[in-house]
Design an enzyme around this catalytic site. Structure first.
Site, PDB file in Angstrom:
ATOM      1  NE  ARG A   4      -2.279   1.919   2.972  1.00  0.00           N
ATOM      2  CZ  ARG A   4      -2.058   2.034   4.353  1.00  0.00           C
ATOM      3  NH1 ARG A   4      -2.922   1.181   5.067  1.00  0.00           N
ATOM      4  NH2 ARG A   4      -1.434   3.011   4.967  1.00  0.00           N
TER       5      ARG A   4
ATOM      6  CG  HIS B  46      -7.022   2.632   5.647  1.00  0.00           C
ATOM      7  ND1 HIS B  46      -7.338   1.509   4.994  1.00  0.00           N
ATOM      8  CD2 HIS B  46      -8.076   3.134   5.818  1.00  0.00           C
ATOM      9  CE1 HIS B  46      -8.531   1.077   5.120  1.00  0.00           C
ATOM     10  NE2 HIS B  46      -8.829   2.176   5.733  1.00  0.00           N
TER      11      HIS B  46
ATOM     12  CE1 TYR C  54       0.036   2.471   8.359  1.00  0.00           C
ATOM     13  CE2 TYR C  54      -0.900   4.244   9.630  1.00  0.00           C
ATOM     14  CZ  TYR C  54      -0.894   3.404   8.427  1.00  0.00           C
ATOM     15  OH  TYR C  54      -1.773   3.437   7.444  1.00  0.00           O
TER      16      TYR C  54
HETATM   17  C1  LIG Z   1     -16.053  -5.909  10.109  1.00  0.00           C
HETATM   18  C2  LIG Z   1     -15.006  -4.420  10.218  1.00  0.00           C
HETATM   19  N1  LIG Z   1     -14.050  -4.318  11.149  1.00  0.00           N
HETATM   20  C3  LIG Z   1     -13.353  -3.331  11.251  1.00  0.00           C
HETATM   21  C4  LIG Z   1     -13.597  -2.348  10.227  1.00  0.00           C
HETATM   22  C5  LIG Z   1     -12.711  -1.417  10.207  1.00  0.00           C
HETATM   23  N2  LIG Z   1     -11.737  -1.432   9.126  1.00  0.00           N
HETATM   24  C6  LIG Z   1     -11.810  -0.534   7.995  1.00  0.00           C
HETATM   25  S1  LIG Z   1     -10.614  -0.783   6.819  1.00  0.00           S
HETATM   26  C7  LIG Z   1      -9.755  -2.055   7.743  1.00  0.00           C
HETATM   27  C8  LIG Z   1      -8.688  -2.667   7.238  1.00  0.00           C
HETATM   28  C9  LIG Z   1      -9.054  -3.613   6.232  1.00  0.00           C
HETATM   29  O1  LIG Z   1      -7.576  -4.379   5.941  1.00  0.00           O
HETATM   30  P1  LIG Z   1      -7.434  -5.173   4.427  1.00  0.00           P
HETATM   31  O2  LIG Z   1      -8.393  -6.265   4.655  1.00  0.00           O
HETATM   32  O3  LIG Z   1      -6.031  -5.462   4.653  1.00  0.00           O
HETATM   33  O4  LIG Z   1      -7.925  -4.139   3.335  1.00  0.00           O
HETATM   34  P2  LIG Z   1      -7.224  -2.795   2.767  1.00  0.00           P
HETATM   35  O5  LIG Z   1      -7.652  -1.882   3.524  1.00  0.00           O
HETATM   36  O6  LIG Z   1      -5.757  -2.765   2.782  1.00  0.00           O
HETATM   37  O7  LIG Z   1      -7.759  -3.039   1.214  1.00  0.00           O
HETATM   38  C10 LIG Z   1     -10.444  -2.290   8.996  1.00  0.00           C
HETATM   39  C11 LIG Z   1     -10.121  -3.102   9.767  1.00  0.00           C
HETATM   40  C12 LIG Z   1     -14.561  -2.595   9.146  1.00  0.00           C
HETATM   41  N3  LIG Z   1     -14.769  -1.830   8.017  1.00  0.00           N
HETATM   42  N4  LIG Z   1     -15.300  -3.727   9.105  1.00  0.00           N
END
Ligand SMILES: Cc1ncc(C[n+]2csc(CCOP(=O)(O)OP(=O)(O)O)c2C)c(N)n1
Ligand SMILES: [Mg+2]
Length: 354
Positions: free
Chosen positions: A255, A259, A268
């Protein structure tokens, strides 16, 4: 009986570095198809870069940046037929553009406007899922349902490295495997789940190893190599259509952007690593490949980029021309049998908002 297959752990690559690493080629992809992939990547890149600007100008809300992930999105998408379904997470919010969904619709989604919703069946593009991993069982269920009705369509579902820790991912992957649902599970391993690094996400050596737990094949590709992603997903789609069930594709990337517009990764992330990734990003790599094979003269590159910029200019103008939504929508569709208090609550809200 499910067969446990060893996952393919070496990173598949097609695009070389223009130096010591030679370019490969993908069978069946001629100049026309190579350029179609390029147009899609440029459109996605332009959408993303313009969206960050629109956010800074206060014209859209918080936005999940996907800069550097265009190769895996376009590569996987082009492996599908029009009847196949796509299940995006917030990270693939603009993938519908590649199916003709208007840019204004997606921009309206990020503006929190009702014009930002579409009927998934009009485009075979499911709603954008923000709850992590929940789109995986949706995709497995739809793919299984299509198969039960005798169809040959399959589904492609995108999710992140962080999603592999969610129950919804496990349920969807296991269900798809057991029911032999025609679905390709595409994990964008960008090595971060907001501020949680991959090392804190799993003890697995590679996410692709999880495929063995479901008794399905797993393939690991360079997620910044559009041709490698295309080829891996095309293989998965062929298996799905042949009734052989799901395939897990781990697309490895990094990434190289925050985010989302609300995030400050300086707190971080290793900024040197980010710089390294940005210098080797997927669109520039693909442009290098296309030039080496003589498929991308400068004028054509400029023309494709100008067309994408026009799409975005028209898209934001159309999104901003939408009249503001009526506040009554907050109450509509909430309950089949609304309580009497809704009417007075709405009247009060109208009074406050003037
Ligand atoms: C069920 C749930 N838990 C927590 C969140 C908060 N949240 C939003 S994005 C994220 C990280 C997800 O990371 P990843 O699956 O690696 O996807 P990326 O953002 O890197 O595309 C989190 C924990 C959420 N949206 N849904
Ligand atoms: Mg991630």
């Amino acid at each position: 009986m499910a067969q446990v297959l060893p996952a393919e752990r070496d990173l598949r690559r097609v695009i070389g570095d223009g130096d010591a690493i030679p370019d490969g080629e993908v069978e069946g992809l001629g100049e026309h198809e190579l350029l179609a992939l390029y147009r899609s990547m440029v459109l996605l890149r332009t959408y993303d870069e313009r969206s960050v600007v629109y956010h800074r100008q206060g014209r859209i809300g918080t936005y999940a940046i996907y800069w550097g992930h265009e190769a895996m999105q376009a590569g996987a998408f082009h492996a599908l037929e029009d009847d196949d379904w796509v299940f995006p997470s917030y990270r693939e919010s603009a993938i519908g553009l590649l199916r003709g969904l208007p840019a204004a619709t997606i921009l309206s989604w990020w503006r929190g406007h009702p014009a930002g919703w579409w009927n998934p069946a009009d485009y075979n593009v499911a709603s954008i899922c923000v709850p992590i991993g929940t789109q995986v069982p949706h995709a497995a269920g739809l793919a299984w349902g299509k198969r039960l009705r005798g169809g040959t369509e399959c589904a492609l579902v995108f999710f992140g490295d962080g999603a592999t820790s969610e129950g919804a991912f496990h349920e969807g992957a296991n269900f798809a495997a057991v029911m032999r649902a025609p679905v390709v599970l595409l994990c964008n391993n960008n090595q971060w789940a907001i501020s949680t690094p991959l090392s804190a996400q799993t003890r697995a050596e590679a996410l692709v190893d999880k495929a063995a737990g479901y008794g399905i094949p797993g393939v690991r590709v360079d997620g910044r190599d559009v041709l490698a992603v295309y080829e891996a997903v095309r293989d998965g789609v062929a298996r799905a259509r042949a009734g052989e069930g799901p395939t897990f594709v781990e697309a490895v990337s990094y990434r190289a952007a925050p985010h989302a517009t609300a995030d400050d990764p300086k707190a971080y992330i290793d900024l040197d690593r980010v710089e390294e990734e940005r210098a080797n990003e997927c669109l520039g790599r693909y442009e290098g490949y296309l030039r080496r094979v003589g498929a991308l003269p400068d004028e054509l590159e400029q023309q494709i980029k100008a067309e994408a910029a026009d799409v975005m200019r028209a898209g934001i103008a159309a999104a901003e021309a939408e009249p503001p939504a009526d506040i009554g929508l907050v109450f509509e569709h909430a309950l089949a049998d609304p309580p009497e208090s809704f009417a007075s609550d709405l009247a009060e809200l109208r009074r406050i908002l003037g």
